[in-house]
Design an enzyme around this catalytic site. Structure first.
Site, mmCIF file in Angstrom:
data_model
loop_
_atom_site.group_PDB
_atom_site.id
_atom_site.type_symbol
_atom_site.label_atom_id
_atom_site.label_comp_id
_atom_site.label_asym_id
_atom_site.label_seq_id
_atom_site.Cartn_x
_atom_site.Cartn_y
_atom_site.Cartn_z
ATOM 1 N N LYS A 104 47.463 41.931 35.012
ATOM 2 C CA LYS A 104 46.950 40.483 35.158
ATOM 3 C C LYS A 104 46.135 40.468 36.611
ATOM 4 O O LYS A 104 46.392 41.339 37.294
ATOM 5 C CB LYS A 104 47.917 39.517 35.077
ATOM 6 C CG LYS A 104 49.236 39.819 35.980
ATOM 7 C CD LYS A 104 50.322 39.135 35.613
ATOM 8 C CE LYS A 104 51.234 39.430 36.452
ATOM 9 N NZ LYS A 104 52.365 38.301 36.880
ATOM 10 N N TYR A 155 37.704 34.719 68.515
ATOM 11 C CA TYR A 155 37.739 33.180 68.488
ATOM 12 C C TYR A 155 39.191 32.825 69.018
ATOM 13 O O TYR A 155 40.178 33.389 68.881
ATOM 14 C CB TYR A 155 37.601 32.792 66.886
ATOM 15 C CG TYR A 155 36.302 32.757 66.267
ATOM 16 C CD1 TYR A 155 35.558 31.955 67.012
ATOM 17 C CD2 TYR A 155 36.421 33.560 65.227
ATOM 18 C CE1 TYR A 155 34.300 31.791 66.279
ATOM 19 C CE2 TYR A 155 35.098 33.362 64.573
ATOM 20 C CZ TYR A 155 33.931 32.582 65.031
ATOM 21 O OH TYR A 155 32.677 32.491 64.533
HETATM 22 C C1 LIG Z 1 56.859 39.070 33.119
HETATM 23 C C2 LIG Z 1 56.094 40.035 33.914
HETATM 24 N N1 LIG Z 1 56.608 41.239 33.833
HETATM 25 C C3 LIG Z 1 56.013 42.239 34.594
HETATM 26 C C4 LIG Z 1 55.488 42.207 35.799
HETATM 27 C C5 LIG Z 1 55.138 43.350 36.837
HETATM 28 O O1 LIG Z 1 56.075 43.200 37.892
HETATM 29 P P1 LIG Z 1 55.649 44.173 38.992
HETATM 30 O O2 LIG Z 1 54.214 44.199 39.521
HETATM 31 O O3 LIG Z 1 56.583 43.741 39.911
HETATM 32 O O4 LIG Z 1 55.837 45.781 38.563
HETATM 33 C C6 LIG Z 1 55.240 40.710 35.988
HETATM 34 C C7 LIG Z 1 54.439 40.552 37.334
HETATM 35 O O5 LIG Z 1 54.633 39.568 37.889
HETATM 36 C C8 LIG Z 1 55.768 39.718 35.260
HETATM 37 O O6 LIG Z 1 55.392 38.371 35.342
#
Ligand SMILES: Cc1ncc(COP(=O)(O)O)c(C=O)c1O
Length: 391
Positions: free
Chosen positions: A35, A282
């Site tokens: 994602k 700055y």
């Molecule tokens: C439901 C879920 N599973 C897995 C993950 C993966 O987590 P990580 O990046 O800590 O491995 C996430 C990430 O936020 C998540 O929301």
């Protein structure tokens, strides 16, 4: 010569990290969590590089999933937060997206929906098939963000399982709040609550391990997969580890095998000498305590470098660590290079990443800034060009 600010993405390192995730639990399947544009690494390129290593991808919303389908990715894709509106159920069915069911409203919408199984329209080139929808029932085992309560698992599962347009092999999942803290027993408590929720489903051989359950289960994010072996199950869901960032603050036998995927780099565009007492940048927040040599580097918060990085945050110039000084501007930072022997215009500056011999971890930079690697990686702006190597 163009502006030297850029991000290098090492797809070989990405594949190495995914192979590590797979090897930690060979009986499990890996859902690669990609994602937020694969944590800032480019979802399409990352998905293409992992297609043969990960049997599913996890994303946050249907737009992210459709982007992958439109790019020709055929791997099953899971929507980790389920649907946000009823029309998304049909889109998910059309495109072989599995859905998390994270509350009763989503469950009802799914149970009551009438799927249109009419013939595919020719312009829907990314349409795959219209089998029953695959569903993951998400359980709130203590994070209190999403999911049905443990005592509702059995009834919710049975309702979903009885529905003709839902596939039989429903996965039951949960998510950890504190798995990155190996001393914190809350993860064990979450496993206990999760198991308690499953007890009413009477899973045989379930006591031996979560992997042996005849209903597929999914618990482990990166930290749990690496550090809590008992949470490995039919599906693991690693995200951050794929990108080479350890979820732990201390060294860790397995996490230390990860290879950094992103190198954020630029170059020196100006050099000057300043006397003691002069300030830099700055708001004149940094004052030279000695005759100092200051390098100006073409990177700023407009390129994804954190605006709150304080004076002293390390960068690598020609492989040597030196401190960023003064405030981060939109397009530039300033670095105290007084102690570097040779430095010239155009020299390479690494903000994080690099090679194994000269490496600056994104976790170290995140610590200096008071944030986490996830945030630094995911907020890379479009202006910063990405270059893919190693595949
Ligand atoms: C439901 C879920 N599973 C897995 C993950 C993966 O987590 P990580 O990046 O800590 O491995 C996430 C990430 O936020 C998540 O929301």
């Amino acid at each position: 010569m163009s502006r030297p600010a850029k991000v290098l993405i090492d797809l070989g390192a990405l594949r190495h990290n995914c192979q590590l995730a797979n090897s930690l639990s060979p009986e499990s399947k890996t859902m690669a969590i990609i994602k937020a544009d694969a944590y800032g690494h480019g979802a399409i390129q990352v998905a293409q590089a992992l297609e043969d290593l990960a049997p599913a991808f996890g994303v946050a919303c249907i737009e992210e999933a459709l982007e992958l389908r439109e790019a020709g990715i055929q791997t099953p894709i899971h929507l980790l937060e389920g649907t946000f509106s009823k029309d998304e159920i049909q889109i998910a069915a059309n495109n072989n997206f599995s859905l998390a069911v994270v509350n009763h409203e989503q469950k009802k919408a799914l149970l009551n929906c009438q799927l249109d199984n009419s013939v595919q329209k020719p312009q829907d080139t990314f349409l795959l098939r219209k089998d029953p929808i695959k569903v993951w029932l998400h359980v709130d085992s203590g994070m209190h963000r999403l999911g049905v309560q443990p005592d509702e698992v059995a009834s919710s599962y049975q309702e979903l399982a009885a529905c003709s347009h839902i596939q039989d092999d429903i996965v039951i999942a949960t998510h950890f709040a504190c798995a990155d803290d190996l001393e914190n027993t809350f993860s064990t408590e979450q496993v206990r609550r999760f198991q308690q929720g499953l007890a009413a489903l009477d899973l045989q051989s379930f006591d031996e391990s979560l992997l042996s359950s005849h209903i597929p289960l999914s618990l482990a994010n990166s930290a749990a997969l690496l550090g809590w072996p008992e949470t490995r199950a039919a599906w693991n869901r690693p995200g951050i580890m794929l990108f080479g960032s350890s979820p732990f603050s201390a060294p860790h036998k397995e996490a230390d095998k990860l290879l950094p995927v992103m190198t954020f780099k630029s170059g020196v565009i100006a050099l000057r000498e300043i006397p003691p007492g002069e300030t830099v940048g700055y708001a004149a927040t940094w004052t030279a305590a000695r005759p100092s040599r200051i390098a100006t580097v073409a990177i700023g918060y407009g390129d994804g470098y954190p605006v709150h990085a304080p004076s002293g945050t390390p960068v690598l110039i020609n492989g040597h660590r030196c401190p960023m000084v003064g405030r981060v501007s939109m397009d530039m930072i300033t670095v105290d290079v007084t102690d570097l022997p040779d430095i010239s215009l155009g020299d390479e500056v690494i903000l994080w990443g690099g090679s194994l011999s000269a490496h600056l971890s994104v976790n170290e930079v995140a610590n200096c800034v008071g944030t986490i690697s996830y945030e630094l990686l995911t907020r890379m702006p479009r202006r910063t060009p990405r270059e893919y190597i190693g595949h």
